[in-house]
Motif scaffolding. Sequence first.
Motif, PDB file in Angstrom:
ATOM      1  N   PRO A   1      55.503  52.316  37.820  1.00  0.00           N
ATOM      2  CA  PRO A   1      55.274  53.120  36.612  1.00  0.00           C
ATOM      3  C   PRO A   1      55.058  52.286  35.348  1.00  0.00           C
ATOM      4  O   PRO A   1      54.542  52.798  34.352  1.00  0.00           O
ATOM      5  CB  PRO A   1      56.540  53.984  36.512  1.00  0.00           C
ATOM      6  CG  PRO A   1      57.568  53.277  37.322  1.00  0.00           C
ATOM      7  CD  PRO A   1      56.826  52.602  38.419  1.00  0.00           C
ATOM      8  N   ARG A   2      55.445  51.014  35.391  1.00  0.00           N
ATOM      9  CA  ARG A   2      55.192  50.149  34.230  1.00  0.00           C
ATOM     10  C   ARG A   2      53.702  49.850  34.076  1.00  0.00           C
ATOM     11  O   ARG A   2      53.240  49.447  33.007  1.00  0.00           O
ATOM     12  CB  ARG A   2      55.950  48.828  34.391  1.00  0.00           C
ATOM     13  CG  ARG A   2      57.464  48.937  34.359  1.00  0.00           C
ATOM     14  CD  ARG A   2      58.089  47.576  34.620  1.00  0.00           C
ATOM     15  NE  ARG A   2      57.733  47.057  35.951  1.00  0.00           N
ATOM     16  CZ  ARG A   2      57.897  45.794  36.340  1.00  0.00           C
ATOM     17  NH1 ARG A   2      58.414  44.904  35.492  1.00  0.00           N
ATOM     18  NH2 ARG A   2      57.564  45.419  37.556  1.00  0.00           N
TER      19      ARG A   2
ATOM     20  N   PHE B   1      42.955  47.089  46.462  1.00  0.00           N
ATOM     21  CA  PHE B   1      43.470  47.525  45.166  1.00  0.00           C
ATOM     22  C   PHE B   1      44.996  47.574  45.200  1.00  0.00           C
ATOM     23  O   PHE B   1      45.670  47.164  44.247  1.00  0.00           O
ATOM     24  CB  PHE B   1      42.896  48.896  44.811  1.00  0.00           C
ATOM     25  CG  PHE B   1      43.365  49.438  43.481  1.00  0.00           C
ATOM     26  CD1 PHE B   1      43.238  48.692  42.321  1.00  0.00           C
ATOM     27  CD2 PHE B   1      43.929  50.707  43.385  1.00  0.00           C
ATOM     28  CE1 PHE B   1      43.656  49.185  41.094  1.00  0.00           C
ATOM     29  CE2 PHE B   1      44.349  51.208  42.169  1.00  0.00           C
ATOM     30  CZ  PHE B   1      44.215  50.455  41.025  1.00  0.00           C
ATOM     31  N   MET B   2      45.528  48.055  46.309  1.00  0.00           N
ATOM     32  CA  MET B   2      46.980  48.092  46.462  1.00  0.00           C
ATOM     33  C   MET B   2      47.550  46.678  46.470  1.00  0.00           C
ATOM     34  O   MET B   2      48.546  46.375  45.803  1.00  0.00           O
ATOM     35  CB  MET B   2      47.340  48.806  47.766  1.00  0.00           C
ATOM     36  CG  MET B   2      46.835  50.235  47.846  1.00  0.00           C
ATOM     37  SD  MET B   2      47.759  51.357  46.805  1.00  0.00           S
ATOM     38  CE  MET B   2      49.257  51.489  47.771  1.00  0.00           C
ATOM     39  N   GLU B   3      46.897  45.790  47.224  1.00  0.00           N
ATOM     40  CA  GLU B   3      47.357  44.402  47.318  1.00  0.00           C
ATOM     41  C   GLU B   3      47.278  43.712  45.963  1.00  0.00           C
ATOM     42  O   GLU B   3      48.165  42.933  45.591  1.00  0.00           O
ATOM     43  CB  GLU B   3      46.518  43.654  48.351  1.00  0.00           C
ATOM     44  CG  GLU B   3      46.680  44.179  49.773  1.00  0.00           C
ATOM     45  CD  GLU B   3      45.617  43.650  50.715  1.00  0.00           C
ATOM     46  OE1 GLU B   3      44.756  42.855  50.252  1.00  0.00           O
ATOM     47  OE2 GLU B   3      45.623  44.032  51.899  1.00  0.00           O
ATOM     48  N   THR B   4      46.202  43.987  45.218  1.00  0.00           N
ATOM     49  CA  THR B   4      46.021  43.386  43.898  1.00  0.00           C
ATOM     50  C   THR B   4      47.132  43.825  42.947  1.00  0.00           C
ATOM     51  O   THR B   4      47.691  43.011  42.200  1.00  0.00           O
ATOM     52  CB  THR B   4      44.655  43.774  43.319  1.00  0.00           C
ATOM     53  OG1 THR B   4      43.616  43.258  44.171  1.00  0.00           O
ATOM     54  CG2 THR B   4      44.470  43.218  41.910  1.00  0.00           C
ATOM     55  N   GLN B   5      47.453  45.124  42.965  1.00  0.00           N
ATOM     56  CA  GLN B   5      48.540  45.612  42.120  1.00  0.00           C
ATOM     57  C   GLN B   5      49.848  44.882  42.438  1.00  0.00           C
ATOM     58  O   GLN B   5      50.554  44.425  41.527  1.00  0.00           O
ATOM     59  CB  GLN B   5      48.742  47.118  42.326  1.00  0.00           C
ATOM     60  CG  GLN B   5      47.694  48.006  41.696  1.00  0.00           C
ATOM     61  CD  GLN B   5      48.090  49.472  41.832  1.00  0.00           C
ATOM     62  OE1 GLN B   5      48.931  49.976  41.079  1.00  0.00           O
ATOM     63  NE2 GLN B   5      47.494  50.155  42.781  1.00  0.00           N
TER      64      GLN B   5
ATOM     65  N   ALA C   1      48.163  41.792  33.065  1.00  0.00           N
ATOM     66  CA  ALA C   1      48.172  42.400  34.388  1.00  0.00           C
ATOM     67  C   ALA C   1      47.575  43.802  34.354  1.00  0.00           C
ATOM     68  O   ALA C   1      46.774  44.177  35.217  1.00  0.00           O
ATOM     69  CB  ALA C   1      49.595  42.450  34.927  1.00  0.00           C
ATOM     70  N   GLN C   2      47.946  44.586  33.330  1.00  0.00           N
ATOM     71  CA  GLN C   2      47.406  45.940  33.204  1.00  0.00           C
ATOM     72  C   GLN C   2      45.892  45.919  33.052  1.00  0.00           C
ATOM     73  O   GLN C   2      45.181  46.734  33.640  1.00  0.00           O
ATOM     74  CB  GLN C   2      48.038  46.641  32.001  1.00  0.00           C
ATOM     75  CG  GLN C   2      47.586  48.094  31.819  1.00  0.00           C
ATOM     76  CD  GLN C   2      48.119  48.996  32.913  1.00  0.00           C
ATOM     77  OE1 GLN C   2      49.317  49.084  33.118  1.00  0.00           O
ATOM     78  NE2 GLN C   2      47.226  49.676  33.608  1.00  0.00           N
ATOM     79  N   LEU C   3      45.400  44.962  32.280  1.00  0.00           N
ATOM     80  CA  LEU C   3      43.958  44.846  32.072  1.00  0.00           C
ATOM     81  C   LEU C   3      43.243  44.538  33.387  1.00  0.00           C
ATOM     82  O   LEU C   3      42.180  45.106  33.678  1.00  0.00           O
ATOM     83  CB  LEU C   3      43.672  43.741  31.038  1.00  0.00           C
ATOM     84  CG  LEU C   3      42.245  43.680  30.490  1.00  0.00           C
ATOM     85  CD1 LEU C   3      41.874  44.979  29.794  1.00  0.00           C
ATOM     86  CD2 LEU C   3      42.092  42.501  29.541  1.00  0.00           C
TER      87      LEU C   3
END
Length: 354
Positions: free
Chosen positions: A240-241, A258-262, A279-281
């Motif tokens: 959630p952050r 995409f999951m792995e990248t997150q 990281a958010q960017l």
Amino acid sequence: MTATPARARLDLLWGRGARFLGAPTAIMGGAMTWVSERHLVSAISNAGGFGVLACGAMPPDRLAGEIAATKALTDKPFGVNLINMHPDLDRLIDVCREQGIGHVVIAGGLPSGAAIRRIKDGGAKAMAFAPALVAAKRLVRHGIDALIIEGSEAGGHIGPVATSVLAQEILPEVREVPVFVAGGIGRGDAILSCLEAGAAGVQLGTRFVCSTESIAHPNFKQAFLRAAARDAQPSVQIDPRFPVIPVRAIVNEGTKRFMETQRALIDQVDRGELTREAAQLEIEHYWSGALRRAVIDGDVENGSLMAGQSVGLVTREQPTAGIIAELIEQAETALVRRWAAYPSAAPPAAVGAA
């Protein structure tokens, strides 16, 4: 040619929406970036529906060119979908006015009262998406001419509420303006249900991706034809952050990465190797250009396969006119079957026909 009792009933049910759109039916084409361009939009309008051109990130001059190119392919009404957060929104609205567009749909957030007035002052009807009843009422107060309610079954960016629940929440309460229902609609039976619940019309996107007029890459179309409803899933937020706007698409290798990248980026933040903002960017930029890679270039493994859950109902490539005719036939058949089961509910002519 005299309309059948079922078609007459259908025309009555979507009469308000059809009159609002200026089309024979109240079937709108959903505005899908890279897909809803001149060829598909004109084909939908020519077939008796109402095509909607997806502006996306186009600059004003490019939108003007696309509108002109669409007009060269149809003399029927069509609309333009603009993204609320586009930095040149006011100029894009002006382009629609200059090009004589009669309907402007604002997506990607609630339009301001000023934007709605700018559309209406230019002579067009303003439409917007209402994700909840409170938003619908606010838009009506600001002068919106029609609403679209789109449930989470839809493709692309989605909200958290299902179409069936949104319809129950909004349709009985908003009668001042026409309301079109979208999200997960792929058959005429469902269209009939929406109309009988009080909708003025419907909007379909996924169903038109595999039309012969669609310029989507053959690989993209094949991915749709192979997919089941359960394959179109929303993107998942791991932490959630680091918020992720849900996007419904067919799961592929890009989805898994995409999951792995997150996970990798979040681990870097937790170890102090990367700032939260950086990281958010990176998370937000992961899918940059991914839709074009899939739709235009045909990279269906790494690109974004945005699709609604109705993708399971897309079973073959067919002309747009055939799709619309099929939807109408399914709705009429549903009416005839009902009248056969409950003759007292049918008009006299329909009882004999059944």
